[in-house]
Scaffold this active site. Structure first.
Site, PDB file in Angstrom:
ATOM      1  N   ASP A  10      27.066  33.466 -20.469  1.00 30.75           N
ATOM      2  CA  ASP A  10      27.003  32.019 -19.764  1.00 30.75           C
ATOM      3  C   ASP A  10      27.572  32.475 -18.271  1.00 30.75           C
ATOM      4  O   ASP A  10      28.187  33.705 -18.082  1.00 30.75           O
ATOM      5  CB  ASP A  10      27.827  31.028 -20.126  1.00 30.75           C
ATOM      6  CG  ASP A  10      27.946  29.856 -19.568  1.00 30.75           C
ATOM      7  OD1 ASP A  10      26.862  29.314 -18.820  1.00 30.75           O
ATOM      8  OD2 ASP A  10      29.048  29.271 -19.225  1.00 30.75           O
ATOM      9  N   SER A  11      27.682  31.580 -17.328  1.00 31.18           N
ATOM     10  CA  SER A  11      28.380  31.758 -16.046  1.00 31.18           C
ATOM     11  C   SER A  11      29.667  31.893 -16.335  1.00 31.18           C
ATOM     12  O   SER A  11      30.539  32.289 -15.390  1.00 31.18           O
ATOM     13  CB  SER A  11      27.891  30.889 -15.071  1.00 31.18           C
ATOM     14  OG  SER A  11      28.041  29.526 -15.431  1.00 31.18           O
ATOM     15  N   TYR A  42      26.733  29.215 -11.393  1.00 38.15           N
ATOM     16  CA  TYR A  42      25.407  29.456 -10.843  1.00 38.15           C
ATOM     17  C   TYR A  42      24.557  28.101 -10.579  1.00 38.15           C
ATOM     18  O   TYR A  42      23.513  28.276  -9.725  1.00 38.15           O
ATOM     19  CB  TYR A  42      24.558  29.953 -12.293  1.00 38.15           C
ATOM     20  CG  TYR A  42      25.016  31.280 -12.876  1.00 38.15           C
ATOM     21  CD1 TYR A  42      26.183  31.994 -12.211  1.00 38.15           C
ATOM     22  CD2 TYR A  42      24.307  31.874 -13.535  1.00 38.15           C
ATOM     23  CE1 TYR A  42      26.513  33.080 -12.757  1.00 38.15           C
ATOM     24  CE2 TYR A  42      24.538  33.163 -14.335  1.00 38.15           C
ATOM     25  CZ  TYR A  42      25.548  33.734 -13.902  1.00 38.15           C
ATOM     26  OH  TYR A  42      25.875  34.990 -14.056  1.00 38.15           O
ATOM     27  N   GLY A  43      24.947  26.864 -10.702  1.00 39.93           N
ATOM     28  CA  GLY A  43      24.085  25.619 -10.839  1.00 39.93           C
ATOM     29  C   GLY A  43      23.726  25.175  -9.564  1.00 39.93           C
ATOM     30  O   GLY A  43      22.638  24.599  -9.423  1.00 39.93           O
ATOM     31  N   CYS A  73      23.382  29.307 -21.415  1.00 35.69           N
ATOM     32  CA  CYS A  73      23.643  28.795 -20.047  1.00 35.69           C
ATOM     33  C   CYS A  73      22.391  27.845 -19.578  1.00 35.69           C
ATOM     34  O   CYS A  73      21.523  28.393 -19.519  1.00 35.69           O
ATOM     35  CB  CYS A  73      23.786  29.942 -18.850  1.00 35.69           C
ATOM     36  SG  CYS A  73      23.812  29.363 -17.310  1.00 35.69           S
ATOM     37  N   THR A  75      21.579  26.716 -16.932  1.00 28.53           N
ATOM     38  CA  THR A  75      20.874  26.786 -15.375  1.00 28.53           C
ATOM     39  C   THR A  75      20.096  28.085 -15.810  1.00 28.53           C
ATOM     40  O   THR A  75      18.709  28.171 -15.350  1.00 28.53           O
ATOM     41  CB  THR A  75      22.004  27.272 -14.654  1.00 28.53           C
ATOM     42  OG1 THR A  75      23.089  26.037 -14.577  1.00 28.53           O
ATOM     43  CG2 THR A  75      21.541  27.621 -13.201  1.00 28.53           C
ATOM     44  N   GLU A 152      36.290  24.372 -15.346  1.00 33.90           N
ATOM     45  CA  GLU A 152      36.609  25.740 -15.278  1.00 33.90           C
ATOM     46  C   GLU A 152      38.219  25.725 -14.773  1.00 33.90           C
ATOM     47  O   GLU A 152      39.062  26.542 -15.061  1.00 33.90           O
ATOM     48  CB  GLU A 152      35.700  26.513 -13.986  1.00 33.90           C
ATOM     49  CG  GLU A 152      34.323  26.822 -14.599  1.00 33.90           C
ATOM     50  CD  GLU A 152      34.436  28.008 -15.725  1.00 33.90           C
ATOM     51  OE1 GLU A 152      35.232  29.088 -15.296  1.00 33.90           O
ATOM     52  OE2 GLU A 152      33.740  28.196 -16.418  1.00 33.90           O
ATOM     53  N   CYS A 186      24.278  20.987 -19.552  1.00 31.65           N
ATOM     54  CA  CYS A 186      24.953  22.180 -19.249  1.00 31.65           C
ATOM     55  C   CYS A 186      25.768  22.610 -19.968  1.00 31.65           C
ATOM     56  O   CYS A 186      26.645  21.835 -20.510  1.00 31.65           O
ATOM     57  CB  CYS A 186      25.540  22.169 -18.064  1.00 31.65           C
ATOM     58  SG  CYS A 186      26.734  23.156 -17.411  1.00 31.65           S
ATOM     59  N   THR A 187      25.984  24.008 -20.509  1.00 34.64           N
ATOM     60  CA  THR A 187      26.703  24.143 -21.762  1.00 34.64           C
ATOM     61  C   THR A 187      28.493  23.731 -21.331  1.00 34.64           C
ATOM     62  O   THR A 187      29.152  24.074 -22.463  1.00 34.64           O
ATOM     63  CB  THR A 187      26.453  25.727 -22.020  1.00 34.64           C
ATOM     64  OG1 THR A 187      26.853  26.653 -21.218  1.00 34.64           O
ATOM     65  CG2 THR A 187      25.249  25.935 -22.832  1.00 34.64           C
ATOM     66  N   HIS A 188      28.646  23.950 -20.201  1.00 34.01           N
ATOM     67  CA  HIS A 188      30.188  23.389 -19.837  1.00 34.01           C
ATOM     68  C   HIS A 188      30.499  22.093 -20.410  1.00 34.01           C
ATOM     69  O   HIS A 188      31.555  21.736 -20.613  1.00 34.01           O
ATOM     70  CB  HIS A 188      30.444  23.473 -18.262  1.00 34.01           C
ATOM     71  CG  HIS A 188      30.763  24.853 -17.939  1.00 34.01           C
ATOM     72  ND1 HIS A 188      29.861  25.728 -17.594  1.00 34.01           N
ATOM     73  CD2 HIS A 188      31.906  25.349 -17.325  1.00 34.01           C
ATOM     74  CE1 HIS A 188      30.348  27.013 -17.384  1.00 34.01           C
ATOM     75  NE2 HIS A 188      31.594  26.775 -17.175  1.00 34.01           N
TER      76      HIS A 188
HETATM   77  N1  DGL Z   1      27.277  26.467 -18.208  1.00 33.02           N
HETATM   78  C1  DGL Z   1      26.291  26.683 -17.211  1.00 33.02           C
HETATM   79  C2  DGL Z   1      25.061  25.892 -17.589  1.00 33.02           C
HETATM   80  O1  DGL Z   1      24.874  25.415 -18.767  1.00 33.02           O
HETATM   81  C3  DGL Z   1      26.676  26.942 -16.049  1.00 33.02           C
HETATM   82  C4  DGL Z   1      26.901  25.947 -14.989  1.00 33.02           C
HETATM   83  C5  DGL Z   1      27.087  26.769 -13.802  1.00 33.02           C
HETATM   84  O2  DGL Z   1      27.316  27.730 -13.570  1.00 33.02           O
HETATM   85  O3  DGL Z   1      26.663  26.181 -12.836  1.00 33.02           O
HETATM   86  O4  DGL Z   1      24.220  25.514 -16.725  1.00 33.02           O
END
Ligand code: DGL
Length: 273
Positions: A10-11, A42-43, A73, A75, A152, A186-188
């Site tokens: 993931d990011s 990343y998004g 991730c 994204t 984060e 988004c996995t966050h």
């Molecule tokens: N956890 C990521 C996702 O699922 C990343 C979020 C990001 O890096 O913007 O999109």
């Protein structure tokens, strides 16, 4: 039987939502986790940049002798999956299909909410797949660019005014549409389960793409007969591209185990993009 590790990336911290469930569902599997913490998020980036980062993440993980990779991730799974799938000689599992399957099973009124990064929402990948299996579904989506930086930075608890305000701002229109299911695309975001669940109320099922993906991984390993031996003592390694300490603290808290000795820093710029 195959005791080689499963790679997960993931990011940043978000992919740990998949790791936590993998540890639960597949307790004998070794896991190598990569969090590109130096370049998160990343998004909000262009497709070219997301693809470049995803290829470096893949090149790093495939430098180990691994048997499968989980793109934990949203994204990368929505924007860059087609660019990496089938190109690394290992099975690759993204988070979109598992999340959609769960959401379609969970909804009763066929009104599904979706939140994700700007890149994920713009890709329409979730919508496309939902409508393939439930053409009459109504999907209400919105991008939530401020949630990843807040997660984060550890702003994940109820009572934290910043996260509560951001969640309300983003989710108010979706809640008003009467959705009974919300994909945390988004996995966050599942790290915000408490805050989001409280805001949306009891009648709304929250879908965690990372966690759902663990069941897909289990099935894939079984189908290919590449599960680890029962009784194999699973080992976990974590790689990050920024501060080891910052990640170790948050990861240990989230996984409820001390990971500090297992986290190393890596430079992804030397890997092929
Ligand atoms: N956890 C990521 C996702 O699922 C990343 C979020 C990001 O890096 O913007 O999109």
């Amino acid at each position: 039987m195959d005791n080689r590790p499963v790679g997960v990336f993931d990011s940043g911290l978000g992919g740990l939502t998949a790791v936590r469930q993998l540890m639960e569902v597949l307790p004998n599997e070794d896991i190598i986790y990569l969090g590109d913490t130096g370049r998160v998020p990343y998004g909000g980036r262009s497709k070219d940049t997301i693809v470049k980062y995803a290829k470096q993440d893949m090149a790093f993980l495939t430098s180990f002798d691994i048997k499968a990779i989980v793109v934990a991730c949203g994204t990368v799974s929505t924007v860059a999956f087609g660019e990496i799938e089938g190109k690394y000689g290992v099975p690759i599992i993204g988070v979109v299909a598992p999340a959609v399957k769960k959401a379609v099973e969970a909804t009763k009124n066929r009104k599904i909410g979706l939140i994700g990064t700007v890149a994920s929402i713009n890709s329409k990948a979730y919508e496309k797949l939902i409508l393939e299996s439930m053409p009459e579904a109504e999907i209400y989506s919105t991008a939530c660019p401020l949630l990843v930086p807040l997660v984060e930075n550890g702003r994940i608890n109820r009572g934290d005014i910043m996260i509560e305000t951001a969640v309300r701002e983003y989710l108010e229109p979706i809640k008003a549409m009467g959705v009974d299911t919300l994909i945390l695309g988004c996995t966050h975001y599942p790290l915000l389960n408490d805050v989001i669940g409280h805001y949306m109320g009891d009648g709304v099922s929250l879908v965690s793409p990372g966690a759902e993906t663990a069941y897909y991984v289990k099935r894939l390993l079984e189908e290919r007969d590449i599960s680890a031996e029962r009784g194999h003592n699973a080992k976990y390694r974590y790689y990050v591209t920024d501060s080891v300490d910052g990640f170790s603290g948050a990861a240990s808290m989230f996984l409820s185990k001390d990971v500090s000795g297992e986290v190393r820093k890596v430079d992804l710029s030397v890997y092929e993009d």
